[in-house]
Design a protein around this motif. Sequence first.
Motif, PDB file in Angstrom:
ATOM      1  N   SER A  73      62.328 -22.352  47.956  1.00  0.00           N
ATOM      2  CA  SER A  73      63.527 -21.609  47.605  1.00  0.00           C
ATOM      3  C   SER A  73      64.708 -22.568  47.675  1.00  0.00           C
ATOM      4  CB  SER A  73      63.727 -20.420  48.559  1.00  0.00           C
ATOM      5  OG  SER A  73      63.817 -20.874  49.907  1.00  0.00           O
ATOM      6  N   PRO A  82      57.166 -16.010  39.846  1.00  0.00           N
ATOM      7  CA  PRO A  82      58.605 -15.993  39.546  1.00  0.00           C
ATOM      8  C   PRO A  82      59.119 -17.388  39.236  1.00  0.00           C
ATOM      9  CG  PRO A  82      58.214 -15.694  41.903  1.00  0.00           C
ATOM     10  CD  PRO A  82      56.873 -15.647  41.237  1.00  0.00           C
ATOM     11  N   HIS A 101      58.312 -17.443  30.035  1.00  0.00           N
ATOM     12  CA  HIS A 101      59.676 -17.856  30.325  1.00  0.00           C
ATOM     13  C   HIS A 101      60.157 -18.741  29.171  1.00  0.00           C
ATOM     14  CE1 HIS A 101      59.469 -16.323  34.446  1.00  0.00           C
ATOM     15  NE2 HIS A 101      58.264 -16.869  34.518  1.00  0.00           N
ATOM     16  N   ARG A 105      62.897 -19.521  38.345  1.00  0.00           N
ATOM     17  CA  ARG A 105      64.351 -19.438  38.336  1.00  0.00           C
ATOM     18  C   ARG A 105      64.943 -20.814  38.079  1.00  0.00           C
ATOM     19  NH1 ARG A 105      66.440 -21.609  42.965  1.00  0.00           N
ATOM     20  NH2 ARG A 105      64.944 -21.962  44.641  1.00  0.00           N
ATOM     21  N   ALA A 151      63.981 -26.006  36.700  1.00  0.00           N
ATOM     22  CA  ALA A 151      63.612 -24.687  37.193  1.00  0.00           C
ATOM     23  C   ALA A 151      62.417 -24.835  38.112  1.00  0.00           C
ATOM     24  CB  ALA A 151      63.279 -23.737  36.038  1.00  0.00           C
ATOM     25  N   HIS A 202      67.740 -18.594  29.846  1.00  0.00           N
ATOM     26  CA  HIS A 202      66.356 -18.386  30.280  1.00  0.00           C
ATOM     27  C   HIS A 202      66.055 -16.898  30.168  1.00  0.00           C
ATOM     28  CE1 HIS A 202      63.709 -17.550  34.043  1.00  0.00           C
ATOM     29  NE2 HIS A 202      62.946 -17.642  32.962  1.00  0.00           N
ATOM     30  N   PRO A 249      73.648 -14.249  43.979  1.00  0.00           N
ATOM     31  CA  PRO A 249      73.927 -15.117  42.830  1.00  0.00           C
ATOM     32  C   PRO A 249      75.416 -15.115  42.504  1.00  0.00           C
ATOM     33  CG  PRO A 249      72.918 -13.066  42.111  1.00  0.00           C
ATOM     34  CD  PRO A 249      72.836 -13.070  43.601  1.00  0.00           C
ATOM     35  N   GLY A 298      68.585  -9.813  34.405  1.00  0.00           N
ATOM     36  CA  GLY A 298      67.729 -10.868  34.951  1.00  0.00           C
ATOM     37  C   GLY A 298      67.720 -12.124  34.115  1.00  0.00           C
ATOM     38  N   THR A 299      68.267 -12.077  32.904  1.00  0.00           N
ATOM     39  CA  THR A 299      68.406 -13.285  32.094  1.00  0.00           C
ATOM     40  C   THR A 299      69.348 -14.261  32.795  1.00  0.00           C
ATOM     41  OG1 THR A 299      68.004 -12.088  30.034  1.00  0.00           O
ATOM     42  CG2 THR A 299      69.179 -14.177  29.857  1.00  0.00           C
ATOM     43  N   GLU A 300      69.008 -15.543  32.797  1.00  0.00           N
ATOM     44  CA  GLU A 300      69.823 -16.562  33.446  1.00  0.00           C
ATOM     45  C   GLU A 300      70.520 -17.430  32.403  1.00  0.00           C
ATOM     46  OE1 GLU A 300      67.994 -18.031  37.526  1.00  0.00           O
ATOM     47  OE2 GLU A 300      66.529 -18.263  35.916  1.00  0.00           O
TER      48      GLU A 300
END
Length: 437
Positions: A195, A149, A121, A151, A164, A114, A52, A100-102
Amino acid sequence: MTTMTMRAIEPSTGREVPDHGVSGHELSGHKDTRYEDTRHEERTSAAVAPPPPGCVLSADGSYGARLAREGDSLFPERWTLGGPEPYAVPLRTDQPEEPGTEVQPMGDGRVLIHRLVDGRHAFSLLYPTGPGTGEVPLGAVGRPDGGAPLRLLPPAPCGQRAYAVAVGPRSTALWLVAGGAFGPERVAEIPGRCSGGAWLDRTGRMLSLDRKAGGRTKAVVVDLEGGGEVSPLLQITEGSDDRVLLADPDSGLLLIRSDAPSPGQERLGWGVLGSTLPVRFPACLRLPDCAVTPFAIQPGQALTPEGCAVALRVDGPLGSWVGVWRPAQRQLHHLPAPEGWLAGSGLWTADGVLRLPCATPAMPCGVAVLNPPGLNPPGLKRQSERDRSEDRKEDRNGSSAKPEQPSPEGESTLPVEPAAPRPVPLQQAPLERLVTK
């Protein structure tokens, strides 16, 4: 609020790695046990996923957002990059953020966040309000599949929406999480586990995802204004894993990763969206014991995709540094990373200047400006005109009627298949038709 000036980086220390050979292929994506069968797939995806970026930039480069650290606490931080000097604004809330927060900047300067809250979420928009931080809750997405999951995708080109993906055991849900009328909206359900993510146009309609189905990963295109219709985008061979890493909507330049030229070993390559020219895998982008990840393409080069500058993050045993490469040059320039570089983040200007966000204790918000060597290499214009002339000749005569030409030394090419109906912008090319010199 912190204001810092820009820093310049001299390119004189750059090293060049010549490209001695290129190979090419044509363009054509109680306990819940359902996830146990997909753990191997998740580990495989993680192995090939790019690291990332240290800072997420808006599509136009006006804003950035990252999770900054103060002691043991994490908090969102917005960077304003569109003015004469960059500056950062902390967006602290009532409690520190979890790892892990976006975060992602929107086009109007607000920051999408996020979080995982009570197993859901949750999405909100943050903005500065004098000494404090305002927050607009947007809603939440549940986890009905026992922990699917989710993202954020890269910032949409329009700057007004954010998307997302939630990866389930058999399919992937595409969500509009900001910019909708009534909170998060599911806009598409894509068979397979997806992905990646790259935008193919300036309007935010065509989205490339790498879909794993039937044991292979192929890039597909999702038409967000066509009801989420999914079409093939890239297939080099039936048995290869073919991913789209980065795309430039202006020139159509695509950076891909595939194991087609070296089964079992993925290589970095490039092609042009909708072109009849082959995908190529330059030898100069193959660095032993290093991970090479493209993160920015020079915009505004509509007629010369092979002249676009590409910035790459190179991670090796001795750390991370910056690579700069142009398809037409066939050599990779290695540049030392500026101090405090937020690795994997940066953008090109249309005239070929690379801007890299940096943060150090002495300069918490700065932008390093790189002027890489070889901005307009001699012969580039002539080469571009020759390639376009060959494209026009192919279009007139038909690809099946054109005789195969000898390949330059170190290259292999494939004859072009007829283009599939829209919205498939790339063509398929079976490997058995490979021609090598």
